[in-house]
Scaffold this motif. Structure first.
Motif, PDB file in Angstrom:
ATOM      1  N   PRO A  17       0.784  -1.244   0.000  1.00  0.00           N
ATOM      2  CA  PRO A  17       0.000   0.000   0.000  1.00  0.00           C
ATOM      3  C   PRO A  17       0.811   1.286   0.000  1.00  0.00           C
ATOM      4  O   PRO A  17       0.256   2.354  -0.206  1.00  0.00           O
ATOM      5  N   THR A  18       2.126   1.227   0.228  1.00  0.00           N
ATOM      6  CA  THR A  18       2.926   2.445   0.242  1.00  0.00           C
ATOM      7  C   THR A  18       3.516   2.692  -1.140  1.00  0.00           C
ATOM      8  O   THR A  18       3.603   1.785  -1.978  1.00  0.00           O
ATOM      9  N   VAL A  19       3.923   3.925  -1.370  1.00  0.00           N
ATOM     10  CA  VAL A  19       4.534   4.265  -2.653  1.00  0.00           C
ATOM     11  C   VAL A  19       5.778   3.418  -2.889  1.00  0.00           C
ATOM     12  O   VAL A  19       5.988   2.888  -3.988  1.00  0.00           O
ATOM     13  N   ALA A  20       6.594   3.265  -1.860  1.00  0.00           N
ATOM     14  CA  ALA A  20       7.836   2.509  -2.009  1.00  0.00           C
ATOM     15  C   ALA A  20       7.567   1.057  -2.381  1.00  0.00           C
ATOM     16  O   ALA A  20       8.178   0.509  -3.313  1.00  0.00           O
ATOM     17  N   ASP A  21       6.642   0.413  -1.647  1.00  0.00           N
ATOM     18  CA  ASP A  21       6.372  -1.011  -1.904  1.00  0.00           C
ATOM     19  C   ASP A  21       5.701  -1.218  -3.253  1.00  0.00           C
ATOM     20  O   ASP A  21       6.014  -2.176  -3.970  1.00  0.00           O
ATOM     21  N   LEU A  22       4.760  -0.336  -3.599  1.00  0.00           N
ATOM     22  CA  LEU A  22       4.053  -0.522  -4.858  1.00  0.00           C
ATOM     23  C   LEU A  22       4.973  -0.224  -6.040  1.00  0.00           C
ATOM     24  O   LEU A  22       4.852  -0.853  -7.101  1.00  0.00           O
ATOM     25  N   ALA A  23       5.913   0.699  -5.875  1.00  0.00           N
ATOM     26  CA  ALA A  23       6.881   0.961  -6.942  1.00  0.00           C
ATOM     27  C   ALA A  23       7.739  -0.270  -7.195  1.00  0.00           C
ATOM     28  O   ALA A  23       8.051  -0.604  -8.347  1.00  0.00           O
ATOM     29  N   THR A  24       8.139  -0.954  -6.134  1.00  0.00           N
ATOM     30  CA  THR A  24       8.900  -2.198  -6.288  1.00  0.00           C
ATOM     31  C   THR A  24       8.072  -3.247  -7.026  1.00  0.00           C
ATOM     32  O   THR A  24       8.564  -3.959  -7.912  1.00  0.00           O
ATOM     33  N   ARG A  25       6.786  -3.342  -6.659  1.00  0.00           N
ATOM     34  CA  ARG A  25       5.911  -4.312  -7.320  1.00  0.00           C
ATOM     35  C   ARG A  25       5.717  -3.965  -8.793  1.00  0.00           C
ATOM     36  O   ARG A  25       5.574  -4.859  -9.641  1.00  0.00           O
ATOM     37  N   LEU A  26       5.704  -2.667  -9.099  1.00  0.00           N
ATOM     38  CA  LEU A  26       5.589  -2.267 -10.497  1.00  0.00           C
ATOM     39  C   LEU A  26       6.753  -2.816 -11.311  1.00  0.00           C
ATOM     40  O   LEU A  26       6.570  -3.293 -12.429  1.00  0.00           O
ATOM     41  N   VAL A  27       7.925  -2.723 -10.735  1.00  0.00           N
ATOM     42  CA  VAL A  27       9.114  -3.189 -11.446  1.00  0.00           C
ATOM     43  C   VAL A  27       9.053  -4.694 -11.651  1.00  0.00           C
ATOM     44  O   VAL A  27       9.365  -5.216 -12.723  1.00  0.00           O
ATOM     45  N   ARG A  28       8.640  -5.405 -10.622  1.00  0.00           N
ATOM     46  CA  ARG A  28       8.629  -6.872 -10.709  1.00  0.00           C
ATOM     47  C   ARG A  28       7.387  -7.421 -11.392  1.00  0.00           C
ATOM     48  O   ARG A  28       7.336  -8.599 -11.727  1.00  0.00           O
ATOM     49  N   ARG A  29       6.364  -6.527 -11.534  1.00  0.00           N
ATOM     50  CA  ARG A  29       5.106  -6.934 -12.170  1.00  0.00           C
ATOM     51  C   ARG A  29       4.523  -8.169 -11.522  1.00  0.00           C
ATOM     52  O   ARG A  29       4.116  -9.128 -12.179  1.00  0.00           O
ATOM     53  N   ARG A  30       4.512  -8.142 -10.202  1.00  0.00           N
ATOM     54  CA  ARG A  30       3.914  -9.262  -9.492  1.00  0.00           C
ATOM     55  C   ARG A  30       2.434  -9.006  -9.327  1.00  0.00           C
ATOM     56  O   ARG A  30       1.978  -7.879  -9.223  1.00  0.00           O
ATOM     57  N   SER A  31       1.662 -10.064  -9.247  1.00  0.00           N
ATOM     58  CA  SER A  31       0.237  -9.935  -8.944  1.00  0.00           C
ATOM     59  C   SER A  31      -0.226 -11.185  -8.218  1.00  0.00           C
ATOM     60  O   SER A  31       0.387 -12.228  -8.317  1.00  0.00           O
ATOM     61  N   SER A  32      -1.268 -11.028  -7.471  1.00  0.00           N
ATOM     62  CA  SER A  32      -1.822 -12.147  -6.708  1.00  0.00           C
ATOM     63  C   SER A  32      -2.892 -12.829  -7.525  1.00  0.00           C
ATOM     64  O   SER A  32      -3.757 -12.187  -8.079  1.00  0.00           O
ATOM     65  N   ALA A  33      -2.823 -14.160  -7.650  1.00  0.00           N
ATOM     66  CA  ALA A  33      -3.783 -14.895  -8.464  1.00  0.00           C
ATOM     67  C   ALA A  33      -4.801 -15.648  -7.625  1.00  0.00           C
ATOM     68  O   ALA A  33      -5.682 -16.285  -8.156  1.00  0.00           O
ATOM     69  N   GLY A  34      -4.672 -15.640  -6.315  1.00  0.00           N
ATOM     70  CA  GLY A  34      -5.613 -16.364  -5.479  1.00  0.00           C
ATOM     71  C   GLY A  34      -6.945 -15.652  -5.372  1.00  0.00           C
ATOM     72  O   GLY A  34      -7.067 -14.465  -5.665  1.00  0.00           O
ATOM     73  N   THR A  35      -7.994 -16.371  -4.961  1.00  0.00           N
ATOM     74  CA  THR A  35      -9.313 -15.771  -4.797  1.00  0.00           C
ATOM     75  C   THR A  35      -9.560 -15.345  -3.363  1.00  0.00           C
ATOM     76  O   THR A  35     -10.533 -14.652  -3.096  1.00  0.00           O
ATOM     77  N   ILE A  36      -8.715 -15.768  -2.414  1.00  0.00           N
ATOM     78  CA  ILE A  36      -8.882 -15.395  -1.011  1.00  0.00           C
ATOM     79  C   ILE A  36      -7.600 -14.741  -0.526  1.00  0.00           C
ATOM     80  O   ILE A  36      -6.494 -15.244  -0.780  1.00  0.00           O
ATOM     81  N   VAL A  37      -7.740 -13.616   0.156  1.00  0.00           N
ATOM     82  CA  VAL A  37      -6.578 -12.859   0.608  1.00  0.00           C
ATOM     83  C   VAL A  37      -6.805 -12.444   2.055  1.00  0.00           C
ATOM     84  O   VAL A  37      -7.933 -12.144   2.471  1.00  0.00           O
TER      85      VAL A  37
END
Length: 874
Positions: A596-616
């Motif tokens: 949820p932070t700018v720093a963490d989401l920027a890292t995720r942007l670079v790695r292009r990770r996403s969650s595929a599960g239906t329950i979180v």
């Protein structure tokens, strides 16, 4: 104004020395009078006519005079010499008027105390007035004793009855009344009036409202404020009837019925109360009302338009400007054309009994059309402020002709056509990030938004020690508001310094005794958590700018949390669309939840990770001891939309959110409620292998949760809690399903027209099937993807037919909707008990702040009861 079937109301209102307000239909002689002298003249002329009628008791003018004389005699024998001030505990019936008039008739200074006000305010007023005597009725004795603090208390009901007239003369220049302001902009200030100005003020009311013998004037406000006396005495001096109402005691719906039964012809309201009347929708229209006078707050055209059905077609709506300290300088009858427009209405043309100037901060007149502070000059202004000569000298000036000028805090401008427009208050301006801002201007901008019905804006402390704005917003009927949408819409029209940092959705706004919005009673706004600021750079700066744009903020730091800054599920969708557009990267709502932070989401942007599960996991840790709660999101909504609900539970329970497969990853979605339940149960059992289970579902998600509960029960597992959040049973769900209606051509139209219509309908049907068939498989832009899955979920809901009854207990959360039974039809599908819980808000807003707090608290209690029951039974 000519009333049908009667003589002209003001045939006797001939100008005298150029001042027509010195005459009324009863008081013909233009001379200075005290209040008791004026009442005696009226009583001598129309002794047997009804003077006051509150629906429980009525008094003729002769009886009113006898009652006030009895109070005057009782007060005169008990008040101490040298202490002319007498506090009077007043309620909303005619006794309140009688008692204050009686104190003034005794030559004493009346200080009204509204019995419904907080004891702290009453004690403050009584102490500031330095009153040695307090008079009350037996019904308000408990209030009086709490306030008295050593002062003598006289219970007027216990005083000996007398019929002897009280004819002691009272000097018209003698102080008569000290009325304390509401204190909304600081400590209450005592405003002083003498007998002469009270009489003149009432004569103006009689003249301006054209009150005659057939009029019944509602006195709806507290007798702690000047307007109540002006209306009551104005009615009496015009030969009409004053009718004290009981709005706060009886409620608005009953008050509206009282207006009908009392055949009220003149009604004065604050715009907030008019809007509230619309909300309660009185059973009978108030057709007897010929004039509705509005003032005290900004009046909008939509207010009049929405209120019109409550009254008769001949009812005139009038907007006025006034103050406790001064005369009413303007009046404006709303035209049919203005009623159909949008925005604020003017407060009118300058009345003949006042002189008006618009001045700048130094007291110099401003140019035409320029804003400035209003100065009003008349012969019936207040004398000044109680025991505050400095403030009196700053606001009041006595002219050579005896009239007084009052420099108000109202900011106005005079249009080229001479009409006055109200712009706000000079004393509500605050400095926000170095710029002077008027909250009333922000309120005006909010009222122009189509989804906003009512709004109040107040300054609040900022974390950096400065000031920021908080907006409290009531959505329009059938609309919902989101904080980020409000801020974004305002930012399109206002400077960033005027955009509220906090937006709080409300079902209603609190009102004061006078019917105005009571800003002091607004709940404290939620405070977004801002961490130590770290400057973002590069890609992180671009992402931080997008955060700020979506949330309506100036700056966002590297470590600021999107949700702690006020982001919600709708804002997440906007953020994801912006990320895809700016960075060419598709992320899921679960990705924002996990980073949820700018720093963490920027890292995720670079790695292009996403969650595929239906329950979180939305809340808590995997090490928690309490039984976890699994909740299925509504149709087309990601699991992150349940984050506010998870945060509102108030305990350490783990909270898992479930969403549709394929919503945020490329995967074939489940095509039925049963298939979705089967898939979710695989992940639920992987997380929690054995029961008892706690399940919940919101909207269409409640159907999936119900099917999951049935399947667990069939497998021999225990479902200790099944909570359905505004989910209608399958049969009821049909009535909430939107259907696309296409008008078919009529039979007399040509074959070609009917063929084209049939072909177009078939193509639309095929296109709909093709789009839904590829849902989850063919990627769509985020906003369209969520809408597509919403349509998909509606199809699933229509097709769902439960295969069995659930044997356990169910808790149904529902909003106030008269179309559906409280259990939403679930009793037919449940073998155990069905408990219903009504929660605030609408179907959409109940899972958003602030309404979600009530839902979360009830859900937490329901979950806790299941564990308490197990521990007691073990």
């Amino acid at each position: 104004m000519q009333r049908e079937g009667n003589e002209p109301v003001h045939a006797a209102f001939a100008p005298v020395d150029g001042r027509p307000w010195l005459r009324s239909a009863v008081l013909f002689e233009p001379r200075v009078r005290s209040v008791p002298d004026a009442l005696r003249e009226v009583a001598a002329a129309v002794a047997d006519r009804t003077a006051v009628d509150d629906g429980r008791e009525r008094l003729t003018f002769a009886e009113l005079l006898r009652r006030t004389d009895a109070v005057a005699r009782a007060v005169d024998t008990r008040a101490r010499a040298g202490y002319p001030q007498v506090s009077v505990v007043v309620d909303r019936g005619l006794d309140g008027l009688v008692d204050v008039l009686g104190v003034m008739g005794a030559g004493r200074v009346a200080v009204p105390l509204d019995a419904h006000d907080p004891a702290e305010r009453l004690s403050f007023v009584h102490r500031e007035a330095d009153a040695s005597l307090l008079v009350t009725r037996r019904s308000s004795l408990a209030v009086a004793e709490r306030v008295a603090r050593g002062s003598a208390v006289v219970v007027l009901d216990d005083e000996p009855a007398t019929v002897e007239p009280w004819e002691r003369a009272v000097d018209p220049a003698r102080l008569a009344l000290v009325l304390f302001t509401s204190g909304s902009s600081g400590a209450p200030k005592g405003v002083v009036r003498d007998h002469d100005t009270i009489v003149r003020h009432a004569l103006v009311v009689a003249y301006a409202n054209e009150i005659g013998s057939d009029d019944r004037v509602a006195v709806t406000g507290s007798f702690g404020f000047v307007g109540a006396y002006a209306r009551a005495l104005g009615a009496c001096f015009g030969g009409g009837t004053a009718c004290p109402g009981h709005m706060r005691r009886d409620g608005l719906r009953e008050f509206a019925q009282w207006v009908v039964e009392q055949q009220i012809t003149v009604l004065q309201l604050v715009p907030s109360v008019l809007r509230a009347l619309v909300d309660v929708a009185p059973v009978n229209p108030m057709t007897s009302v010929k004039l509705v006078i509005l003032g005290g707050e900004t009046l909008y055209a939509q207010d009049v338009r929405r209120a019109r059905p409550l009254f008769g077609p001949r009812t005139v709506f009038q907007n006025r400007l006034g103050a406790t300290e001064g005369a009413s300088p303007t009046g404006w009858n709303v035209t049919e054309e203005e009623e159909q427009q949008e925005g604020p209405l003017p407060v009118g043309r300058i009345e003949p009994w006042v002189d008006v100037r618009v001045l700048d901060a130094s007291g110099e007149p401003v140019g035409a059309g320029e804003p400035g502070r209003l100065e009003v000059t008349s012969d019936h202004q207040a004398l000044g402020y109680w025991r505050d000569p400095d403030l009196t000298a700053a606001c009041f000036t006595t002219l050579a002709d005896g009239r007084r000028a009052f420099w108000s805090s109202d900011i106005v401008r005079v249009r080229d056509d001479g009409v006055l427009e109200y712009l706000g208050r000079a004393d509500d301006r605050v400095k926000v990030r170095g710029a002077m801002v008027s909250p009333s201007e922000v309120e005006l901008a909010l009222h122009r938004l189509v989804d906003v019905d009512r709004a109040a804006v107040v300054p609040i402390p900022a974390p950096d020690g400065g000031t920021r704005l908080a907006a409290y917003v009531v959505p329009a009927p059938d609309a919902s508001v989101s904080a980020w949408q409000i801020r974004r819409d305002l930012a399109a029209h206002l400077p960033t310094t005027m955009v509220p940092s906090v937006v709080v959705p409300m079902t209603s706004l609190p009102v004061s005794a006078r019917g105005k919005v009571d800003r002091s009673a607004l709940p404290p706004p939620p405070t977004p958590t801002r961490r130590a600021f770290r400057e973002p750079v590069g890609r992180e700066r671009e992402l931080a700018e997008l955060f700020a744009e979506v949330l309506g903020l100036d700056t966002v730091g590297l470590d600021d949390d999107f949700f702690e800054l006020g982001g919600d599920s709708l804002a997440v969708i906007e953020l994801l669309a912006g990320i895809e557009e700016r960075f060419g990267v598709e992320l899921t709502a679960n990705a924002v939840l996990a980073s949820p932070t700018v720093a963490d989401l920027a890292t995720r942007l670079v790695r292009r990770r996403s969650s595929a599960g239906t329950i979180v996991l939305l809340r808590g840790t995997t090490h928690g001891n309490a039984t976890p709660l699994f909740c299925v999101a509504g149709g087309g909504s990601p699991a992150v939309s349940l984050r506010p609900l998870a945060d509102s539970l108030g305990d350490d329970r783990r909270f898992y959110g479930a969403q549709a497969r394929g919503l945020e990853e490329t995967a074939r979605p489940d095509r039925s409620v049963e298939a979705a339940a089967r898939r979710h149960l695989v992940e639920v059992r992987a997380t929690q292998p054995r029961g008892p289970y706690l399940l919940a579902g919101y909207s269409v998600g409640g159907l999936v949760a119900f099917e999951m509960a049935c399947r667990l029960e069939a497998d021999g597992e225990t479902v200790a809690l099944l909570a359905l959040l505004d989910t209608p049973a399958p049969s009821v769900m049909q009535t909430r399903t939107e259907r696309l209606a296409v008008s078919a051509p009529s039979a007399h139209e040509g074959t070609g027209r009917r063929l084209r219509w049939a072909t177009r309908g078939a193509l639309l049907h095929l296109r709909e099937r093709a789009v839904l068939a590829t849902a989850g498989i063919v990627p769509r832009r985020s906003l369209y993807q969520y809408h597509l899955f919403y349509r998909f979920s509606r199809r699933m809901a229509r097709a769902y037919r439960p295969g069995q009854r659930f044997g356990g207990a169910v808790v149904v959360f529902h909003v106030d909707d008269a179309r559906f039974a409280p259990d939403l039809g679930w009793s037919a599908h449940v073998g155990g008990t069905v408990t219903t819980v009504e929660v605030p808000g609408s179907h959409e807003s109940m899972v958003r702040r602030p309404y979600v707090a009530a839902v979360g608290a009830e859900l937490a209690r329901a979950a806790a009861r299941t564990e308490t029951g197990r521990s007691e039974g073990s």
